[in-house]
Write an enzyme that holds these catalytic residues in place. Sequence first.
Site, PDB file in Angstrom:
ATOM      1  N   LYS A 139       1.046  -1.222   0.065  1.00 28.18           N
ATOM      2  CA  LYS A 139      -0.043   0.136  -0.020  1.00 28.18           C
ATOM      3  C   LYS A 139       0.898   1.230   0.018  1.00 28.18           C
ATOM      4  O   LYS A 139       0.719   2.102  -0.700  1.00 28.18           O
ATOM      5  CB  LYS A 139      -0.749  -0.047   1.461  1.00 28.18           C
ATOM      6  CG  LYS A 139      -2.063  -1.023   1.148  1.00 28.18           C
ATOM      7  CD  LYS A 139      -2.961  -1.250   2.190  1.00 28.18           C
ATOM      8  CE  LYS A 139      -4.123  -2.508   2.075  1.00 28.18           C
ATOM      9  NZ  LYS A 139      -4.820  -2.935   3.188  1.00 28.18           N
ATOM     10  N   ASP A 145     -11.384   2.347   3.280  1.00 28.76           N
ATOM     11  CA  ASP A 145     -11.761   1.042   3.060  1.00 28.76           C
ATOM     12  C   ASP A 145     -13.237   0.616   3.004  1.00 28.76           C
ATOM     13  O   ASP A 145     -13.585  -0.311   2.627  1.00 28.76           O
ATOM     14  CB  ASP A 145     -11.232   0.084   4.464  1.00 28.76           C
ATOM     15  CG  ASP A 145     -10.028  -0.345   4.678  1.00 28.76           C
ATOM     16  OD1 ASP A 145      -9.451  -0.954   3.282  1.00 28.76           O
ATOM     17  OD2 ASP A 145      -9.186  -0.667   5.639  1.00 28.76           O
ATOM     18  N   GLN A 194      -5.000  -1.718   9.406  1.00 26.87           N
ATOM     19  CA  GLN A 194      -5.092  -2.748   8.750  1.00 26.87           C
ATOM     20  C   GLN A 194      -5.561  -3.853   9.532  1.00 26.87           C
ATOM     21  O   GLN A 194      -5.251  -4.044  10.693  1.00 26.87           O
ATOM     22  CB  GLN A 194      -3.517  -3.269   8.305  1.00 26.87           C
ATOM     23  CG  GLN A 194      -3.203  -4.503   7.527  1.00 26.87           C
ATOM     24  CD  GLN A 194      -3.772  -4.614   6.183  1.00 26.87           C
ATOM     25  OE1 GLN A 194      -3.900  -3.344   5.824  1.00 26.87           O
ATOM     26  NE2 GLN A 194      -4.116  -5.829   5.808  1.00 26.87           N
TER      27      GLN A 194
HETATM   28  N1  GUN Z   1      -7.010  -7.109   5.554  1.00 30.93           N
HETATM   29  C1  GUN Z   1      -7.012  -7.760   4.780  1.00 30.93           C
HETATM   30  N2  GUN Z   1      -7.748  -6.924   3.568  1.00 30.93           N
HETATM   31  C2  GUN Z   1      -7.721  -5.847   4.118  1.00 30.93           C
HETATM   32  C3  GUN Z   1      -8.428  -4.514   3.480  1.00 30.93           C
HETATM   33  O1  GUN Z   1      -8.849  -4.446   2.339  1.00 30.93           O
HETATM   34  N3  GUN Z   1      -8.269  -3.264   4.480  1.00 30.93           N
HETATM   35  C4  GUN Z   1      -7.871  -3.569   5.706  1.00 30.93           C
HETATM   36  N4  GUN Z   1      -7.844  -2.433   6.587  1.00 30.93           N
HETATM   37  N5  GUN Z   1      -7.419  -4.585   6.399  1.00 30.93           N
HETATM   38  C5  GUN Z   1      -7.373  -5.796   5.338  1.00 30.93           C
END
Ligand code: GUN
Length: 284
Positions: free
Chosen positions: A52, A119, A96
């Site tokens: 990211k 998200d 996350q």
């Molecule tokens: N953990 C696995 N996929 C995601 C996601 O798309 N966003 C977040 N914040 N955590 C994750």
Amino acid sequence: MANIIDGKAVSAQVKEKIRGEVSELKEKGIEIGLAVVIVGDDPASQVYVRNKEKACELVGFNSYKYALPAETTEEELLALVDKLNNDDRVDGILVQLPLPKHLNDKIIIDNIRPDKDVDAFHPVNVGKIMIGDYSFLPCTPAGVMELIDSTGVEVAGKQCVVIGRSNIVGKPQAMLLLHRSGTVTICHSKTRNLKEICSGADILVAAVGRAKMVTSDYIKEGAVVIDVGMNRDENGKLCGDVDFEDCKEKAGYITPVPGGVGPMTIAMLMKNTLTAGKMHHGID
Ligand code: GUN
């Protein structure tokens, strides 16, 4: 042999478009920032967070990483979220998941400002998705839609089957397909006749988290097969929910793992962050 959908190539196109917009905004003195919070040392989460950050760098966002120890308390994490909610440099906040067991995901997500929730996990954004008002796109399902669109296959009127009912993928995926006039069935661990239902799908999205569960007898000849799974096989090798080798002859289009849905999730996160930044600067 099915057409293999190249998620890396489609995501590169999406990010390139965002990069262009970001550079135009920079010329006007507007900078966009994404804060990424990771708690603990889950190796998979560390890889996702690194990817990211790399994507932010590529498109020209400022990224602010907060790596907190596994023992972080709820109070401490909420204090950080509050600080980021009020930080004008930060347009998007991503915490996350999964969080360490002693922290409650829901409490943390509920405290992220909805207009910074890139998200689209906050109940306000989930509700908006339900009614087709996409301030923020649910990242993985939106990435899946881009991949389906890249095949040229029309969703309207098609039998669409989603395997998995999670809040992050299965449920919002079904909504996006429904809003495009697909006829949608959601399957899960209690579904009877799973194989029969899946084998009637023109578009099959697998998001169950079970390595290579979808074999060729689950799919219809020529179907679009999208694999959201990210598992390890018996040899510790990364694999999806779909048995790619078994299905690749029968499917019309199929995504590989890795290199399918994964890169798209990040591209959609970048898209949401751009949306958040524009919103905060009063640009539509
Ligand atoms: N953990 C696995 N996929 C995601 C996601 O798309 N966003 C977040 N914040 N955590 C994750």
